[in-house]
Design an enzyme around this catalytic site. Structure first.
Site, PDB file in Angstrom:
ATOM      1  N   LYS A  35       0.818  -1.221   0.000  1.00 20.30           N
ATOM      2  CA  LYS A  35       0.000   0.000   0.000  1.00 20.30           C
ATOM      3  C   LYS A  35       0.849   1.268   0.000  1.00 20.30           C
ATOM      4  O   LYS A  35       0.497   2.250  -0.654  1.00 20.30           O
ATOM      5  CB  LYS A  35      -0.962  -0.001   1.178  1.00 20.30           C
ATOM      6  CG  LYS A  35      -0.311   0.076   2.545  1.00 20.30           C
ATOM      7  CD  LYS A  35      -1.355   0.053   3.653  1.00 20.30           C
ATOM      8  CE  LYS A  35      -0.716   0.074   5.022  1.00 20.30           C
ATOM      9  NZ  LYS A  35      -0.017   1.329   5.297  1.00 20.30           N
ATOM     10  N   THR A  36       1.974   1.245   0.725  1.00 18.17           N
ATOM     11  CA  THR A  36       2.820   2.443   0.765  1.00 18.17           C
ATOM     12  C   THR A  36       3.394   2.735  -0.617  1.00 18.17           C
ATOM     13  O   THR A  36       3.505   3.895  -1.029  1.00 18.17           O
ATOM     14  CB  THR A  36       3.955   2.270   1.795  1.00 18.17           C
ATOM     15  OG1 THR A  36       3.389   1.934   3.066  1.00 18.17           O
ATOM     16  CG2 THR A  36       4.767   3.548   1.928  1.00 18.17           C
ATOM     17  N   ASP A 221      -3.741   7.244   4.764  1.00 23.07           N
ATOM     18  CA  ASP A 221      -3.246   5.897   5.024  1.00 23.07           C
ATOM     19  C   ASP A 221      -3.935   5.336   6.274  1.00 23.07           C
ATOM     20  O   ASP A 221      -4.370   6.103   7.149  1.00 23.07           O
ATOM     21  CB  ASP A 221      -1.727   5.947   5.231  1.00 23.07           C
ATOM     22  CG  ASP A 221      -1.088   4.575   5.217  1.00 23.07           C
ATOM     23  OD1 ASP A 221      -1.744   3.617   4.773  1.00 23.07           O
ATOM     24  OD2 ASP A 221       0.070   4.455   5.656  1.00 23.07           O
ATOM     25  N   GLU A 222      -4.024   4.015   6.376  1.00 21.09           N
ATOM     26  CA  GLU A 222      -4.633   3.339   7.537  1.00 21.09           C
ATOM     27  C   GLU A 222      -6.017   3.900   7.843  1.00 21.09           C
ATOM     28  O   GLU A 222      -6.371   4.187   8.986  1.00 21.09           O
ATOM     29  CB  GLU A 222      -3.715   3.477   8.772  1.00 21.09           C
ATOM     30  CG  GLU A 222      -2.299   2.959   8.581  1.00 21.09           C
ATOM     31  CD  GLU A 222      -2.220   1.435   8.512  1.00 21.09           C
ATOM     32  OE1 GLU A 222      -3.272   0.786   8.537  1.00 21.09           O
ATOM     33  OE2 GLU A 222      -1.105   0.905   8.429  1.00 21.09           O
ATOM     34  N   GLN A 252      -7.801  -5.348   9.496  1.00 19.71           N
ATOM     35  CA  GLN A 252      -6.729  -4.942  10.398  1.00 19.71           C
ATOM     36  C   GLN A 252      -7.145  -3.787  11.296  1.00 19.71           C
ATOM     37  O   GLN A 252      -6.307  -3.053  11.817  1.00 19.71           O
ATOM     38  CB  GLN A 252      -5.475  -4.557   9.599  1.00 19.71           C
ATOM     39  CG  GLN A 252      -4.872  -5.709   8.828  1.00 19.71           C
ATOM     40  CD  GLN A 252      -3.542  -5.350   8.198  1.00 19.71           C
ATOM     41  OE1 GLN A 252      -2.513  -5.233   8.881  1.00 19.71           O
ATOM     42  NE2 GLN A 252      -3.537  -5.151   6.895  1.00 19.71           N
ATOM     43  N   ARG A 609       2.102 -11.000  10.223  1.00 20.02           N
ATOM     44  CA  ARG A 609       3.439 -10.406  10.428  1.00 20.02           C
ATOM     45  C   ARG A 609       4.519 -11.390   9.970  1.00 20.02           C
ATOM     46  O   ARG A 609       5.650 -10.995   9.710  1.00 20.02           O
ATOM     47  CB  ARG A 609       3.692 -10.096  11.910  1.00 20.02           C
ATOM     48  CG  ARG A 609       2.808  -9.091  12.602  1.00 20.02           C
ATOM     49  CD  ARG A 609       2.565  -7.845  11.825  1.00 20.02           C
ATOM     50  NE  ARG A 609       1.349  -7.969  11.048  1.00 20.02           N
ATOM     51  CZ  ARG A 609       1.025  -7.168  10.037  1.00 20.02           C
ATOM     52  NH1 ARG A 609       1.824  -6.203   9.667  1.00 20.02           N
ATOM     53  NH2 ARG A 609      -0.104  -7.333   9.362  1.00 20.02           N
TER      54      ARG A 609
END
Length: 680
Positions: A35-36, A221-222, A252, A609
């Site tokens: 995503k970044t 973002d997020e 998430q 993770r």
């Protein structure tokens, strides 16, 4: 048709997300889906292809670390000249910038102070003394309630009107007192940084239009972590043009306890009917088996949007489940497994992470790691800004730019010692309260000469007169005033007097010097950030502390210990997720409140993770308050695909087999040591 290929690593979904700029866009980005990279390339696309001016593009996220990394990556992509004026910040820093520019419209002083949670606690403790008698739990409960009210755009008047029970009315009354104190002393807290700009943009059409013209394209973002006030701020900034992209993942969303509303994803599609939804489902982090487990687990939650992560990194190793008799046994087995895996695979300690639901679970793991001399680091260590000497200097700086900051005044008035003790402060406080003055202003009141003994009055008067002159000088030459401050209080001598050793004093002095150096750099500005005033720099430091307390720049070869909440956004080759038992994960409070969905999302975050190897562990017994309780394996373990799990409890070995395994492991270690010796 023009095809922009700035980054050849973009897959088709990422490419689509980058190039869609004609309307509102939701990028549903699964864990590890890049995503970044999408956000960075979209900013580049807007500037290079769509010819947006960098100063009209705003990107917001939730941590200073994420904002800083984004700034650095876009600067590397486009160059600093082309990105000059680009605004990449946290939500709260953006709110702070709006407040700084619009403080007159909001109705506050330009030299306001920013309270951290400790300052807020101290003020609430003082305001509620007659009802709470210093009860920490009640004060923290009130602080949390006020925070929730502010996040929901509820001021004290509305809170009082809605209050029904006796406790709600008391809390609302305390909220009123807190608001009044904030206004009279020029104080803002963390939640005000979103609340005040949002209320201003709601009520003032001229200001709203000005900021909508400034924010021509917004990236968030997020997004799943936004609360009510943050979502309202987004809507007000983008207006009816709706030129924005939000990136998020409802799977998430693990911060409901601090106001996050994954429902904002649904609201987005309701408020913007032409919303374009683009899914990023290719994971670049984990093996296929780990992703299969994550997908199957999270399918048990209801979904606003469906997505299935997939990987091209191979299917990967089985997922291990370590069963232990009790918590000590679990810690021992996990650490032994980690040590054995590291020797067998010649890996780094820094490749391993041990994740858990609550901080208390780290204690036995720490003990076992120390026994085996395994280096480790616990996420959430002491922040630079939390050190005593740094908080002292920050209090001096806060008072320097806002003489009405009572909390800062109280902290520094007798540090170093000036013979101004609690009795003097009490009398000063009584006078300040009676005359509705700040403590600093009350120190100049002529009536004080009748209240204080001559020697105490002289000490206090000498300090405030000197400091008032210093504050005036700071308006003209701030850094000279700061150096004069350091010299005037002789803080270096104070550090040597109060530190346990000269070495400790030197380290503390270096921290003070580092703070002043950062202050100087921030006021001068650099290629990325514009110069700021002393007032702005002090507020930014306070905000940085609040945002970065769990962030660290140091990367050593150490096993990483952290909560599942702290692990979000990170990745590790080898992950141990401990305490997979009912009552721990899912947590008993969530079980009692029937809030299993967020606990499942927490487990999902932990699973995703892991890059290569994932290991769960749980114990069948747990000692709590001196009693032994018996635990069942977490329901989440049974929701996973059982063919992909290796349960240690199902592999009962004989004593002869264990002896043979021990001999084999010993032989392997000896061979590795011999090999290492021959190569040295």
């Amino acid at each position: 048709m023009f095809r922009w290929l700035f980054d050849v690593r973009l897959n088709s979904s990422q490419q689509q997300a980058v190039e869609y700029v004609s309307g509102p866009c939701l990028v549903l980005a699964g864990a590890g889906s890049g995503k970044t990279r999408v956000i960075i390339n979209k900013i580049a696309y807007l500037i290079q292809v769509k010819e947006y001016l960098a100063k009209h593009i705003f990107a917001v996220t939730f941590t200073n670390k994420a904002a800083r990394e984004m700034k650095e990556r876009i600067a590397q992509t486009l160059g600093r000249q082309e990105t000059r004026g680009l605004k990449i910040s946290t939500f709260h820093t953006l709110g702070l910038d709006i407040i700084r520019k619009e403080y007159k419209q909001i109705g506050i002083k330009s030299n306001f102070s920013l309270f951290d949670d400790q300052d807020q606690f101290s003020l609430l403790k003082e305001l509620t003394q007659q009802w709470f008698d210093g009860d920490k739990d009640l004060i923290n409960q009130l602080r949390s309630t006020i925070s929730n009210w502010k996040n929901d755009l509820v001021d004290a008047t509305i809170a009082m009107a809605r209050a029904q029970t006796k406790k709600e009315k008391l809390f609302a009354h305390c909220y009123q007192l807190y608001e009044q104190q904030q206004k009279s002393c020029g104080i803002l807290d963390f939640d005000d940084l979103i609340l005040l700009p949002t209320l201003l943009l709601q009520k003032n059409e001229d200001v709203r239009e000005k900021w909508q013209n400034r924010v021509r394209y917004l990236l968030v973002d997020e997004y799943q972590d936004t609360n009510t006030s943050q979502y309202e701020l987004i809507k007000l900034l983008v207006g009816c043009k709706a030129k924005f992209t939000v990136v998020g993942d409802d799977d998430q969303s693990i911060y409901s306890w601090r106001g996050a509303r994954p429902q904002n994803l649904v609201l987005l599609s309701q408020d913007f009917p032409n919303l374009k939804v683009i899914k990023l489902e290719q994971n670049y982090r984990s093996s296929g088996r780990i992703l299969k487990a994550a997908n199957i687990l999270i399918e048990n939650n209801p979904h606003m949007f469906t997505k299935t992560l997939h990987s091209e990194l191979g299917y990967g190793e089985h997922i291990n489940v370590i069963t232990a008799n009790n918590e000590d046994d679990e810690a021992e087995k996990v650490v032994n497994d980690l040590i054995g895996h590291r020797f067998a695979n010649n890996t780094r300690y820094g490749d391993y992470a041990i994740l858990y639901r609550g901080n208390h679970q780290s204690r036995l793991i720490e003990k076992m790691l120390m026994q085996h001399r395994v280096p480790y680091k616990i996420s959430g260590g002491t922040s630079f800004f939390s050190r005593v000497e740094v908080k002292d200097m920050m209090a001096y700086l806060r008072l320097l730019v806002n003489l009405d900051d009572d909390n800062a005044f109280i902290r520094i008035i007798n540090t170093p010692k000036r013979e101004i003790g609690p009795a003097t402060l009490q009398k000063l406080g009584d006078l300040a309260g009676k005359k509705s003055l700040s403590l600093f202003k009350a120190a100049f009141d002529i009536e004080l000469t009748e209240i204080l003994p001559p020697k105490r009055f002289e000490s206090l008067s000498h300090f405030v007169n000197w400091f008032k002159q210093l504050s005036d000088n700071a308006q003209q030459d701030p850094m000279s005033a700061v150096y004069e401050l350091l010299h005037g209080i002789d803080y270096e001598s104070w550090l040597y007097e109060t530190s346990p050793s000269p070495t400790a004093a030197q380290m503390r002095l270096r921290n003070v010097e580092q703070l002043i150096s950062w202050l100087d750099e921030m006021m001068k500005g650099d290629d990325i950030d514009e110069p700021v005033t002393l007032e702005q720099a002090v507020i930014r430091f306070t905000l940085r502390d609040m945002l970065e307390r769990n962030e660290s720049e140091d990367e050593q070869d150490e096993v990483q210990l952290m909560t599942l909440h702290a692990s979000k956004g990170l990745e590790f080759p080898f992950v141990y997720l401990i305490g997979m038992a009912e009552g721990l994960l899912p947590h008993q409070v969530s079980i009692d409140e029937d809030n299993i969905e967020e606990e499942r999302r927490l487990a999902y975050v932990g699973i995703t993770r892991a890059q290569q190897v994932l290991t769960f562990s749980y114990s069948t017994q747990r000692k709590q308050y001196g009693d032994i309780s018996y635990l069942e394996p977490s329901r989440f373990l049974f929701e996973l695909p059982q063919d992909d799990l290796n349960w240690s409890s199902k592999k009962q070995t004989t004593s002869e087999q264990r002896m043979e395994q021990g001999k084999s492991r010993l032989a392997m270690l000896k061979a590795q040591l011999a090999k290492a010796k021959s190569q040295s």
